[in-house]
Design a protein around this motif. Structure first.
Motif, PDB file in Angstrom:
ATOM      1  N   ARG A  52     -53.553   2.922   0.484  1.00 20.95           N
ATOM      2  CA  ARG A  52     -52.198   2.578   0.894  1.00 20.95           C
ATOM      3  C   ARG A  52     -52.051   1.067   0.820  1.00 20.95           C
ATOM      4  O   ARG A  52     -52.779   0.339   1.500  1.00 20.95           O
ATOM      5  N   PRO A  53     -51.143   0.595   0.005  1.00 24.67           N
ATOM      6  CA  PRO A  53     -50.975  -0.854  -0.081  1.00 24.67           C
ATOM      7  C   PRO A  53     -50.511  -1.403   1.263  1.00 24.67           C
ATOM      8  O   PRO A  53     -49.621  -0.854   1.896  1.00 24.67           O
ATOM      9  N   THR A  54     -51.152  -2.487   1.664  1.00 24.35           N
ATOM     10  CA  THR A  54     -50.822  -3.043   2.973  1.00 24.35           C
ATOM     11  C   THR A  54     -49.884  -4.222   2.881  1.00 24.35           C
ATOM     12  O   THR A  54     -49.104  -4.462   3.792  1.00 24.35           O
ATOM     13  N   ASP A  55     -49.940  -4.948   1.790  1.00 26.20           N
ATOM     14  CA  ASP A  55     -49.116  -6.146   1.655  1.00 26.20           C
ATOM     15  C   ASP A  55     -48.021  -5.937   0.619  1.00 26.20           C
ATOM     16  O   ASP A  55     -47.964  -6.619  -0.398  1.00 26.20           O
ATOM     17  N   VAL A  56     -47.130  -4.999   0.886  1.00 24.78           N
ATOM     18  CA  VAL A  56     -46.040  -4.723  -0.035  1.00 24.78           C
ATOM     19  C   VAL A  56     -44.788  -5.413   0.498  1.00 24.78           C
ATOM     20  O   VAL A  56     -44.414  -5.245   1.653  1.00 24.78           O
ATOM     21  N   ASP A  57     -44.166  -6.183  -0.364  1.00 24.20           N
ATOM     22  CA  ASP A  57     -42.911  -6.833   0.004  1.00 24.20           C
ATOM     23  C   ASP A  57     -41.793  -5.842  -0.313  1.00 24.20           C
ATOM     24  O   ASP A  57     -41.365  -5.705  -1.461  1.00 24.20           O
ATOM     25  N   LEU A  58     -41.352  -5.125   0.702  1.00 24.59           N
ATOM     26  CA  LEU A  58     -40.359  -4.084   0.485  1.00 24.59           C
ATOM     27  C   LEU A  58     -39.042  -4.649  -0.032  1.00 24.59           C
ATOM     28  O   LEU A  58     -38.384  -4.029  -0.867  1.00 24.59           O
ATOM     29  N   GLN A  59     -38.654  -5.805   0.466  1.00 19.85           N
ATOM     30  CA  GLN A  59     -37.398  -6.398   0.005  1.00 19.85           C
ATOM     31  C   GLN A  59     -37.457  -6.735  -1.477  1.00 19.85           C
ATOM     32  O   GLN A  59     -36.516  -6.468  -2.219  1.00 19.85           O
ATOM     33  N   ALA A  60     -38.576  -7.262  -1.938  1.00 22.11           N
ATOM     34  CA  ALA A  60     -38.737  -7.570  -3.360  1.00 22.11           C
ATOM     35  C   ALA A  60     -38.722  -6.289  -4.188  1.00 22.11           C
ATOM     36  O   ALA A  60     -38.128  -6.232  -5.266  1.00 22.11           O
TER      37      ALA A  60
END
Length: 85
Positions: A52-60
């Motif tokens: 599970r990706p932990t550092d995903v920039d959801l806004q980007a």
């Protein structure tokens, strides 16, 4: 033709044969189901856990998706215009 009713002994033999066949069938089916379950469990154990990706920039990510949708809409509009010309 003269058909006589089967004797009780013949019927009992056939029912006995059927009972034996049914028991063997159920045992074979149960063994098959157990083998399938064991194989599935083995496959699950060998399969790596999904990361599970932990550092995903959801806004980007949302911005990128919106940009792709806008580009697709634009391309679709151009295609429709080329068909009507």
């Amino acid at each position: 033709m003269n058909f006589s009713a089967p004797s009780g002994e013949v019927v009992a033999d056939r029912l006995s044969d059927f009972g034996i066949w049914e028991a063997e069938y159920r045992q074979t089916l149960q063994q098959f189901v157990q083998e399938v379950i064991q194989q599935a469990e083995t496959d699950l154990e060998q399969e790596p856990a999904p990361s599970r990706p932990t550092d995903v920039d959801l806004q980007a990510l949302l911005d990128d998706l919106r940009a792709e949708i806008a580009a697709t809409r634009f391309a679709l509009q151009q295609y429709r215009q080329s068909l009507s010309d």
